[in-house]
Design a protein around this motif. Structure first.
Motif, mmCIF file in Angstrom:
data_model
loop_
_atom_site.group_PDB
_atom_site.id
_atom_site.type_symbol
_atom_site.label_atom_id
_atom_site.label_comp_id
_atom_site.label_asym_id
_atom_site.label_seq_id
_atom_site.Cartn_x
_atom_site.Cartn_y
_atom_site.Cartn_z
ATOM 1 N N VAL A 190 6.834 4.046 -13.538
ATOM 2 C CA VAL A 190 7.224 2.644 -13.617
ATOM 3 C C VAL A 190 5.948 1.815 -13.507
ATOM 4 O O VAL A 190 5.221 1.912 -12.522
ATOM 5 C CB VAL A 190 8.210 2.263 -12.493
ATOM 6 C CG1 VAL A 190 8.442 0.761 -12.467
ATOM 7 C CG2 VAL A 190 9.531 3.004 -12.684
ATOM 8 N N LEU A 191 5.669 1.025 -14.532
ATOM 9 C CA LEU A 191 4.449 0.224 -14.580
ATOM 10 C C LEU A 191 4.782 -1.248 -14.371
ATOM 11 O O LEU A 191 5.641 -1.806 -15.066
ATOM 12 C CB LEU A 191 3.742 0.393 -15.920
ATOM 13 C CG LEU A 191 3.192 1.785 -16.232
ATOM 14 C CD1 LEU A 191 2.512 1.790 -17.595
ATOM 15 C CD2 LEU A 191 2.218 2.245 -15.154
ATOM 16 N N ARG A 192 4.118 -1.831 -13.408
ATOM 17 C CA ARG A 192 4.243 -3.268 -13.169
ATOM 18 C C ARG A 192 2.897 -3.927 -13.431
ATOM 19 O O ARG A 192 1.850 -3.347 -13.149
ATOM 20 C CB ARG A 192 4.677 -3.556 -11.733
ATOM 21 C CG ARG A 192 4.777 -5.044 -11.449
ATOM 22 C CD ARG A 192 5.289 -5.392 -10.084
ATOM 23 N NE ARG A 192 5.390 -6.843 -9.985
ATOM 24 C CZ ARG A 192 6.426 -7.560 -10.405
ATOM 25 N NH1 ARG A 192 7.485 -6.947 -10.911
ATOM 26 N NH2 ARG A 192 6.435 -8.875 -10.304
ATOM 27 N N LYS A 223 4.461 -4.409 -27.362
ATOM 28 C CA LYS A 223 4.086 -3.048 -27.730
ATOM 29 C C LYS A 223 4.150 -2.096 -26.553
ATOM 30 O O LYS A 223 4.689 -0.976 -26.667
ATOM 31 C CB LYS A 223 2.679 -3.042 -28.326
ATOM 32 C CG LYS A 223 2.186 -1.654 -28.744
ATOM 33 C CD LYS A 223 0.803 -1.721 -29.385
ATOM 34 C CE LYS A 223 0.311 -0.339 -29.789
ATOM 35 N NZ LYS A 223 -1.033 -0.390 -30.435
ATOM 36 N N TYR A 224 3.618 -2.516 -25.406
ATOM 37 C CA TYR A 224 3.476 -1.581 -24.288
ATOM 38 C C TYR A 224 4.622 -1.634 -23.281
ATOM 39 O O TYR A 224 4.721 -0.768 -22.418
ATOM 40 C CB TYR A 224 2.121 -1.783 -23.610
ATOM 41 C CG TYR A 224 1.008 -1.234 -24.470
ATOM 42 C CD1 TYR A 224 0.751 0.122 -24.532
ATOM 43 C CD2 TYR A 224 0.266 -2.083 -25.295
ATOM 44 C CE1 TYR A 224 -0.237 0.637 -25.357
ATOM 45 C CE2 TYR A 224 -0.724 -1.583 -26.120
ATOM 46 C CZ TYR A 224 -0.977 -0.225 -26.141
ATOM 47 O OH TYR A 224 -1.954 0.287 -26.967
ATOM 48 N N LYS A 225 5.479 -2.622 -23.381
ATOM 49 C CA LYS A 225 6.762 -2.645 -22.668
ATOM 50 C C LYS A 225 6.643 -2.250 -21.194
ATOM 51 O O LYS A 225 7.071 -1.173 -20.778
ATOM 52 C CB LYS A 225 7.768 -1.738 -23.382
ATOM 53 C CG LYS A 225 8.071 -2.191 -24.793
ATOM 54 C CD LYS A 225 9.120 -1.359 -25.474
ATOM 55 C CE LYS A 225 9.405 -1.911 -26.856
ATOM 56 N NZ LYS A 225 10.398 -1.153 -27.595
ATOM 57 N N ILE A 230 10.324 -12.729 -23.626
ATOM 58 C CA ILE A 230 9.938 -11.421 -24.171
ATOM 59 C C ILE A 230 10.180 -10.331 -23.140
ATOM 60 O O ILE A 230 10.769 -9.289 -23.436
ATOM 61 C CB ILE A 230 8.455 -11.432 -24.607
ATOM 62 C CG1 ILE A 230 8.257 -12.323 -25.834
ATOM 63 C CG2 ILE A 230 7.972 -10.010 -24.913
ATOM 64 C CD1 ILE A 230 6.804 -12.563 -26.173
ATOM 65 N N GLN A 231 9.745 -10.573 -21.904
ATOM 66 C CA GLN A 231 9.904 -9.565 -20.867
ATOM 67 C C GLN A 231 11.368 -9.343 -20.506
ATOM 68 O O GLN A 231 11.781 -8.209 -20.246
ATOM 69 C CB GLN A 231 9.114 -9.951 -19.610
ATOM 70 C CG GLN A 231 9.185 -8.922 -18.490
ATOM 71 C CD GLN A 231 8.674 -7.556 -18.912
ATOM 72 O OE1 GLN A 231 7.792 -7.460 -19.762
ATOM 73 N NE2 GLN A 231 9.206 -6.497 -18.313
ATOM 74 N N LYS A 237 15.909 -5.589 -20.323
ATOM 75 C CA LYS A 237 17.276 -5.194 -20.678
ATOM 76 C C LYS A 237 17.287 -3.863 -21.421
ATOM 77 O O LYS A 237 18.140 -3.001 -21.187
ATOM 78 C CB LYS A 237 17.922 -6.277 -21.546
ATOM 79 C CG LYS A 237 18.272 -7.548 -20.789
ATOM 80 C CD LYS A 237 18.896 -8.573 -21.728
ATOM 81 C CE LYS A 237 19.216 -9.867 -20.985
ATOM 82 N NZ LYS A 237 19.799 -10.887 -21.887
ATOM 83 N N GLU A 238 16.330 -3.703 -22.323
ATOM 84 C CA GLU A 238 16.230 -2.464 -23.099
ATOM 85 C C GLU A 238 15.888 -1.279 -22.203
ATOM 86 O O GLU A 238 16.507 -0.209 -22.283
ATOM 87 C CB GLU A 238 15.164 -2.641 -24.179
ATOM 88 C CG GLU A 238 14.887 -1.387 -24.995
ATOM 89 C CD GLU A 238 13.705 -1.562 -25.931
ATOM 90 O OE1 GLU A 238 13.163 -0.531 -26.384
ATOM 91 O OE2 GLU A 238 13.295 -2.706 -26.187
ATOM 92 N N LEU A 239 14.891 -1.461 -21.322
ATOM 93 C CA LEU A 239 14.438 -0.361 -20.472
ATOM 94 C C LEU A 239 15.459 0.002 -19.396
ATOM 95 O O LEU A 239 15.539 1.172 -18.996
ATOM 96 C CB LEU A 239 13.104 -0.723 -19.818
ATOM 97 C CG LEU A 239 11.908 -0.892 -20.749
ATOM 98 C CD1 LEU A 239 10.656 -1.237 -19.949
ATOM 99 C CD2 LEU A 239 11.669 0.377 -21.577
#
Length: 438
Positions: A293-295, A319-321, A360-361, A366-368
């Motif tokens: 998990v990247l913050r 791109k990097y989500k 955007i985030q 929602k996708e992740l």
């Protein structure tokens, strides 16, 4: 005589650790703390003074607390980043303040309560890390461990070095001793914090010792989790990545503030990384750490950020989500290098860019979040929701007070701070929803 102390702590987790150290000193000197400020003989406020928003919050809170001097309160003591940064202004503009303490001077609190002296500051900004008499809040499932203070990175937008001084690592053994004491008191998640974790030890031992520290902490019996906050991208090396990947107690979650991706903006920020470096470290982290998990945090509206560099940042985020992302509008702080820059961005443009980045985030989040469906996650039980049906807690993917929560049902009664296996069945924008496996 002063017996009852009212206490208010503002700002970041590093401030909270300082506050808990001061509270420990007060308890050990037979003072009592009260939540009812009407009963306080003295009120202490630990302030934040990092950016304009936090400065205003601190000032407003000081003014609010000054009203208690019309009642029982005999001393109003202001402490922390605001008093360190604006000591003369606070004394001049808010005469209700009786005492100012420097950001690292909390061990002088007993003198401040007893003496008539107005200020307690040390000139060298040497950090006092405490002597493990810290108050341990057993109502939480986690505790922050400050392993260093100050900063040597000198980012152009940041006034932390002028407030907290140069980077200062804490003694290795003192960190271990405090961590063992906290776990002994029933808290099984340790969150390591510093302005820059990755440099730990470089000033005190002439070498980076973060990984060695993590290995020793991992030997503590009953400790469940170690979490890392604030790892600068340029100092994340293979040794640390390997430790995150292989150490079961070190959660696969890393907070890596990038601030921007446009090379010109990064140079203006005095950041060491460029866009290519950032891309490389993100790809490496995702490839070598399972389910990491990247913050990150980014700044919008930095001087000189034009539409092209803003679009570059937006496309990078798409791109990097990142799993978690905080957006901050550039705050023009007097005393920072960037305060002298030209090409300032107006507030309206900053606000528009902020909204776009957050949208955007939100879409990415929602996708992740859906990727967690049907997964079984180890969660710590932290309470019962208002509806009385769901418990709530956190998996490895949620940092307290920053990220969302995991809500879950259970056929058996659960205890606070218990670790359970939760199967994820649903999600909303920020939280996961599931049930405890039988």
């Amino acid at each position: 005589m002063i017996y009852n102390i009212g206490f208010v702590s503002l700002g970041c987790p590093k401030n909270l650790v300082d506050s808990e150290n001061m509270i420990g000193i007060l308890y050990n000197n037979d003072y009592k703390l009260t939540n009812d400020l009407n009963l306080a003989d003295a009120i202490i406020i630990n302030t934040c003074g990092f950016i304009e928003e936090s400065i205003l919050e601190s000032i407003n809170k000081i003014l609010e607390l000054s009203e208690y001097k019309k009642k029982r309160c005999k001393k109003l003591i202001v402490w922390g980043c605001l008093s360190e940064r604006f000591r003369e202004e606070v004394l001049k503009e808010i005469p209700e303040v009786d005492v100012l303490l420097g950001v690292g001077d909390y061990e002088k609190i007993i003198y401040a309560l007893k003496d008539n002296k107005k200020t307690f500051f040390r000139d060298d900004k040497k950090v006092y890390f405490g002597t493990n008499e810290r108050y341990i809040d057993k109502s939480k499932s986690y505790a922050y461990i400050k392993i260093a203070d100050g900063c040597d990175n000198n980012c152009s937008y940041c006034v932390i070095p002028s407030i907290r001084g140069r980077y200062q690592s804490r003694n290795f053994q003192d960190i271990l001793d405090e961590s063992k004491l906290i776990v002994k008191n029933g808290i099984y998640e340790l969150i390591l914090i510093a302005q820059d974790l990755t440099r730990y030890g470089i000033d005190l031992y002439n070498e980076k010792r973060l990984v060695e520290l993590i290995k020793e902490l991992s030997k503590i019996e009953k400790l469940e989790r170690i979490r890392l906050l604030y790892c600068y991208p340029d100092d994340i090396d293979d040794k640390l990545i390997e430790e995150i990947s292989n150490n079961d107690k070190l959660v696969n979650y890393i907070d890596i503030p990038i601030q921007h991706v446009n090379d010109k903006i990064l140079t203006g920020m005095n950041r060491k990384s460029n866009k290519k470096d950032l891309e490389k470290i993100l790809i490496t982290l995702r490839s070598k750490i399972p389910n990491v998990v990247l913050r990150t945090s980014i700044i919008t509206g930095f001087p000189g950020e034009n539409n092209k560099s803003h679009r570059e940042l937006c496309e990078f985020i798409k791109k990097y989500k990142f799993d978690r992302l905080g957006v901050f509008k550039y705050s023009d702080e007097n005393g920072s290098k960037s305060y002298e820059y030209s090409d300032k961005i107006n507030d309206e443009t900053k606000e528009k860019r902020y909204i776009e980045l957050m949208e955007i985030q939100n879409s990415i989040s929602k996708e992740l979040m859906k990727n967690n469906l049907s997964k079984v996650l180890t969660c710590v039980v932290e309470g019962v929701a208002d509806d009385g049906i769901f418990y709530f807690g956190r998996s490895y993917g949620e940092t307290p007070d920053i990220d969302g929560l995991v809500y879950f049902t259970s056929e058996r009664e659960l205890k606070f701070n218990e670790y359970v296996q939760v199967k994820i069945l649903d999600n909303n924008d920020y939280d996961l929803i599931g049930e405890v496996e039988k």
